[in-house]
Design an enzyme around this catalytic site. Structure first.
Site, PDB file in Angstrom:
ATOM      1  N   ASP A  54       0.849  -1.188   0.000  1.00 33.32           N
ATOM      2  CA  ASP A  54       0.000   0.000   0.000  1.00 33.32           C
ATOM      3  C   ASP A  54       0.882   1.234   0.000  1.00 33.32           C
ATOM      4  O   ASP A  54       1.801   1.337   0.807  1.00 33.32           O
ATOM      5  CB  ASP A  54      -0.901   0.004   1.237  1.00 33.32           C
ATOM      6  CG  ASP A  54      -2.043   1.003   1.113  1.00 33.32           C
ATOM      7  OD1 ASP A  54      -1.862   2.077   0.499  1.00 33.32           O
ATOM      8  OD2 ASP A  54      -3.129   0.706   1.623  1.00 33.32           O
ATOM      9  N   ALA A  67      -4.503   0.754 -11.690  1.00 32.19           N
ATOM     10  CA  ALA A  67      -3.774  -0.215 -10.871  1.00 32.19           C
ATOM     11  C   ALA A  67      -4.390  -1.603 -11.005  1.00 32.19           C
ATOM     12  O   ALA A  67      -3.697  -2.612 -11.031  1.00 32.19           O
ATOM     13  CB  ALA A  67      -3.773   0.229  -9.405  1.00 32.19           C
ATOM     14  N   CYS A  78     -11.819  -8.633 -19.342  1.00 30.83           N
ATOM     15  CA  CYS A  78     -12.650  -9.254 -20.378  1.00 30.83           C
ATOM     16  C   CYS A  78     -13.946  -8.486 -20.585  1.00 30.83           C
ATOM     17  O   CYS A  78     -14.433  -8.363 -21.698  1.00 30.83           O
ATOM     18  CB  CYS A  78     -12.988 -10.702 -20.007  1.00 30.83           C
ATOM     19  SG  CYS A  78     -11.689 -11.886 -20.419  1.00 30.83           S
ATOM     20  N   CYS A  82     -14.628  23.003 -24.036  1.00 31.56           N
ATOM     21  CA  CYS A  82     -15.515  24.156 -24.211  1.00 31.56           C
ATOM     22  C   CYS A  82     -16.562  24.266 -23.119  1.00 31.56           C
ATOM     23  O   CYS A  82     -16.935  25.352 -22.702  1.00 31.56           O
ATOM     24  CB  CYS A  82     -16.219  24.088 -25.570  1.00 31.56           C
ATOM     25  SG  CYS A  82     -15.058  24.278 -26.910  1.00 31.56           S
TER      26      CYS A  82
END
Lengths: 296, 622
Positions: free
Chosen positions: B13, B86, B126, B138
């Protein structure tokens, strides 16, 4: 904690959940009082969840001493005798829970549910107990939850109005029940224990042959196909007394959500029975309330 | 063998603990705020399972040291990530290492757990995942219609312009058609030497909310079918002299920057209150003042951080004023912070349920109980009597370019598009390959790496600027390009088809990739169709004219919870997998837990248990 506005500390801590249920719900939570009896693994999970959620207070009842079975499925009890030695399960859990959220008042009450009077119950908004706890009628406004996890299954029974441990629910005629083994198990177990004069939940492997025999008889008597109630499920439920921690987490989570819904008045409470079985992976909700029952 | 098994885990982590984590990430305490999540989690777990072996890495899971060899150590990988990039990365590594992956995610009351085993089930990619939300440039700079557009403007344009890197390109004045006025506009935002801070504040206010709006308003074409915005000048909203109104900004007192707050200064206590235009304007000026008075050193280096109170106040105020101008309703700081910070709402209960389900699937994987793998969905509302709905995994998608290596097709103008366009828009943005190797046959067209020499680097840089048909190894109609990522061990073949024209509205990139579908982003208003480029909420302004960088917007980690599409076949019953044991049957079996947060959102905590008693139980029941 009791002011009308959430404090800065509460706003910071509860930010992510306020975004789910709103500040009003959070305020209501902070004023709620929960009573919990029987600190098994699932109940420990539930306690963790509502303490994190920021309830007003949590009162624990469990005078049993700590055993290996207790800390193997209850993460609030460290497996360290220096920590738990000489204390009851409730006391050890109380110390751990306070740590999770200093803004919640966590305390211990000695004794068991049956020894308490109505005045005591009136202080609470929610009572959570295990199946084998008997208790008397409570005041009308208290929300009442029964939970049990054994082996790879878990169940929650929700009662927001009628407050007896619901033998009544399971005396609903079998044909009226949905065809799910879990309900029939519940019914079966209740019936069996009624007949044998024992406390609910005190059933064990020695009883298996008698239970199977009873099931056969009851199915015949009610003209129900016996295969609806699978023997293997009954076997699992009777033999496996230990809790399975991931199931505790799942059921403790669902229970936590239900209690939060009830207190915050946000979201539809489940009616009125939840059952989770690792074998099929389903978390099922069944309505087993007796339609003929009048609310008291 | 069962009783000898040791449980080992590795935890990765990159994040540190924040207060807002504590409502659900219960291994952490107030006293841990600021410390490494991986390390504190490890210590907490060891308290109730001291016999476990846990290694904590305070690191980003995308770090090259976590390569295929690293992943091969494990029996199972558990993800608790909060961004798509990730997740795709780990998915590819698990495929390459042939290690089962248990994926998961939660948002509020919703959650799901899925199992991915190479060759047996779908991989994580998948089924296409929704792309992070982007907004047309814009819309942000000229025609906002929703509050989020105002937030993006306030955060990525105004805040960045005033407090961020001055060298970054910025679209703040993109509507100025006149070149000379753009040069002039550059000076507008810089505070002049010795300029009074109140005066500076009002000058900026008047420029962006007054002058710029008047300029924009003058363009007839834009407003033919839209309501014109109203310019707002500070003198109209706040006629009094500000220094008499606001709180003290004593220059000489040393203040901890984390407590500097315009709201506190002005006595506006409740973050849930929606400010009026007047209050927003006051906050705007006060916040600006406080930045210069108390945090001057940071100016020029600041990037927006949702946990930076003053930054959030400024952005909320600015967004509100702009909203007022365009007739959009104003929002509270609490709401604005959620939008600006892409905050995912989260509660402890859903996380607990999902954590339990993750462990259940992980145990099935460890026991190689293939038939029993399930994708489980945690629903908010009871559906078919269920709150937890298990679904059998599907077989791998044969046209998934990640796990089935099916070639893709790309329609592109090979005489006009450069290699750089291909790399940015297709390879990085669509395929998620950040460190690509691009080959045409045996010719290397492009690669990245630390081990390249100067000549190679120069060569590749030059190639980027060439149009495809002019590359040393020309890429034309019928060419097959191979794109690889060495770390992810992913190879992707792309058939090139030359096409002259592309629809500017529908195909703004000038390219069309097919053979693999990316799900469209959540529905936006029709305007998104009319603009060439898009801007993301969270992307830094230098990328304003491209789709935002992959990690800018935190995905809600929620694919549609509606029933998975029935068009793919489910894993057939009774097919036992002959999964080769990745380990060599030694006694030490390891598991991996990953908690990689770019932000604090939804860190799933997995509780490890004593595997021995679990497996013993299972054996007994059979």
């Amino acid at each position: 904690m009791d002011g009308e506005e959430l404090t800065e500390q509460e706003t910071a801590l509860y930010d992510r959940q306020i975004r789910v249920w709103g500040a009003d719900a959070q305020r209501r939570l902070s004023k709620s009082h929960i009573l919990v009896c029987g600190m098994k693994g699932t109940v420990a999970e539930f306690c963790k969840n509502i303490v994190l959620a920021g309830v007003g207070s949590l009162t624990l009842m469990d005078d049993r001493v700590v055993t290996e079975e207790a800390w193997s499925a209850n993460f609030l009890i460290p497996p360290d005798e220096n920590v738990y030695g000489g204390k009851t399960i409730a006391e050890v859990c109380c110390d751990s829970l306070k740590d999770f959220n200093p803004m919640v008042r966590v305390s211990v009450e000695k004794g068991d549910l049956s020894s308490l009077d109505g005045e005591f119950y009136d202080k609470f908004d929610v009572v959570v107990k295990l199946i084998n706890e008997k208790c008397r009628k409570l005041s009308k406004r208290v929300a009442f939850y029964t939970v049990d996890c054994r082996d790879s299954c878990g169940e929650i029974f929700v009662d927001l109005q009628n407050h007896k441990y619901s033998k009544e629910a399971i005396s609903v005629p079998w044909r009226a029940l949905p065809r799910k083994a879990s309900k029939l198990y519940f019914a079966l177990r209740g019936v069996f224990e009624e007949a044998e004069g024992r406390s609910p939940g005190e059933i064990s492997i020695a009883d298996l042959p008698a239970v199977l025999k009873l099931k056969k008889e009851l199915c015949e008597a009610n003209a129900l196909n016996a295969s609806h109630v699978t023997d293997s499920l009954l076997e699992r439920l009777i033999i496996g007394t230990r809790e399975f921690p991931p199931v505790c987490a799942v059921v403790g989570g669902i229970l936590g959500q239900e209690v939060i819904k009830a207190i915050s008045c946000k979201g539809e409470p489940l009616k009125n029975f939840f059952f989770f079985d690792v074998m099929d992976g389903k978390g099922v909700v069944e309505d087993v309330s007796n339609p003929k029952k009048e609310s008291k | 063998m069962v009783s000898e098994r040791q449980l080992e885990a590795i935890k990765i982590d990159m994040d540190t603990i924040e207060v807002s984590n504590l409502n659900r990430q219960f291994l952490f305490r107030q006293s841990h705020v600021g410390q490494s999540k991986a390390k504190v989690a490890r210590d907490a777990v060891l308290k109730f399972r001291p016999q476990m072996s846990i290694t904590a890495h305070h690191a980003n899971v995308k770090d090259p040291k976590f390569n295929v060899e690293f992943f091969k150590q494990f029996n199972v990988v558990l993800n608790g990530l909060d961004n798509l990039d990730a997740r795709r990365h780990v998915n590819r590594l698990c495929l390459a290492a042939d290690v089962p992956l248990v994926e998961s995610g939660t948002t509020g009351f919703l959650g799901q757990v899925t199992v991915h085993v190479k060759g047996k089930t779908e991989c994580y990619e998948c089924q296409p995942k929704p792309a992070p939300k982007t907004y047309p440039v814009c819309t942000i700079t000229s025609t906002p219609s929703k509050f989020v557009h105002c937030i993006v403007w306030a955060k990525d344009l105004l805040f960045a312009k005033l407090f961020g890197d001055k060298n970054q390109e910025n679209d703040l004045n993109v509507r100025s058609s006149d070149a000379s006025s753009s040069a002039h506009a550059e000076d507008v935002f810089v505070r002049r030497k010795d300029e009074d801070i109140d005066q500076y504040g009002r000058r900026i206010y008047d420029h962006v909310f007054g002058y710029n709006i008047e300029v924009a308003s003058s363009n007839e074409e834009t407003w033919k079918n839209r309501n014109r915005p109203k310019p707002i000048y500070s003198a109209d909203v706040m006629p009094e002299n500000l220094t008499e109104q606001n709180g003290n900004v004593a220059k000489n007192c040393v203040v901890d920057t984390s407590s500097v707050s315009a709201m506190a200064s002005l006595g506006l206590k409740n973050p849930q209150d929606t400010w009026t235009l007047l209050e927003s304007s006051r906050i705007f000026l006060e916040a600006l003042k406080l930045f210069f008075a108390k945090r001057e050193k940071e100016i020029g280096n600041l990037s927006f951080d949702k946990d930076d109170q003053l930054a959030v106040e400024f952005v909320t105020a600015a967004a509100n004023i702009r909203a007022a101008s365009f007739g959009i309703s104003l929002h509270s700081l609490f709401e604005a912070k959620g939008i600006a910070g892409n905050i995912v709402h989260a509660v402890a209960t859903t996380n607990a349920i999902i954590a339990g389900l993750i462990v259940i699937e992980a145990i099935k994987v460890l026991l190689k109980d293939t038939d029993k793998y399930r994708m489980t969905y945690c629903l908010e509302h009871i559906t078919k009597k269920m709150l937890l709905m298990p679904v059998e995994p599907y077989e791998p998608n044969k046209s998934c370019y990640v796990c089935s290596e099916t070639p893709l097709s790309l329609e592109i103008n090979t005489s006009r598009s450069k290699l750089r366009d291909f790399v940015e828009k297709i390879v990085k943005a669509k395929l998620g390959i950040n460190f690509p190797l691009i080959m045409h046959g045996s010719n290397l067209l492009y690669e990245v790496g630390d081990d390249l020499d100067e000549v190679e680097v120069a060569n590749y840089a030059a190639n980027l600027e060439k149009v495809l048909s002019q590359l040393p190894s020309p890429v034309t109609n019928g060419t097959m390009l191979t794109v690889e990522d060495l770390q992810q061990e992913l190879t992707c073949n792309i058939n090139i088809k030359h096409r002259e024209e592309f629809d500017e509205e529908k195909e703004p990139d000038g390219m069309l990739l097919s053979g693999w579908t990316q799900a469209p982003p959540a529905k936006d208003d029709k305007q998104s169709m009319n603009d060439k480029q898009s801007i993301g909420n969270g992307g830094d302004s230098s990328n304003a004219l491209q789709t935002e960088p992959a990690d800018a917007v935190k995905d809600g980690e929620m694919e549609e919870i509606s029933e998975p599409s029935g068009k793919k076949r489910k894993l057939s019953e009774g097919s036992k997998a002959s999964i080769l044991d990745a380990t060599d049957g030694t006694r030490n079996h390891k598991e991996v837990e990953k908690l990689d947060d770019d932000d604090d959102d939804d860190d799933d905590v997995v509780m490890f248990d004593d595997l021995d008693s679990m497996t013993n139980k299972k054996k007994r029941l059979q």
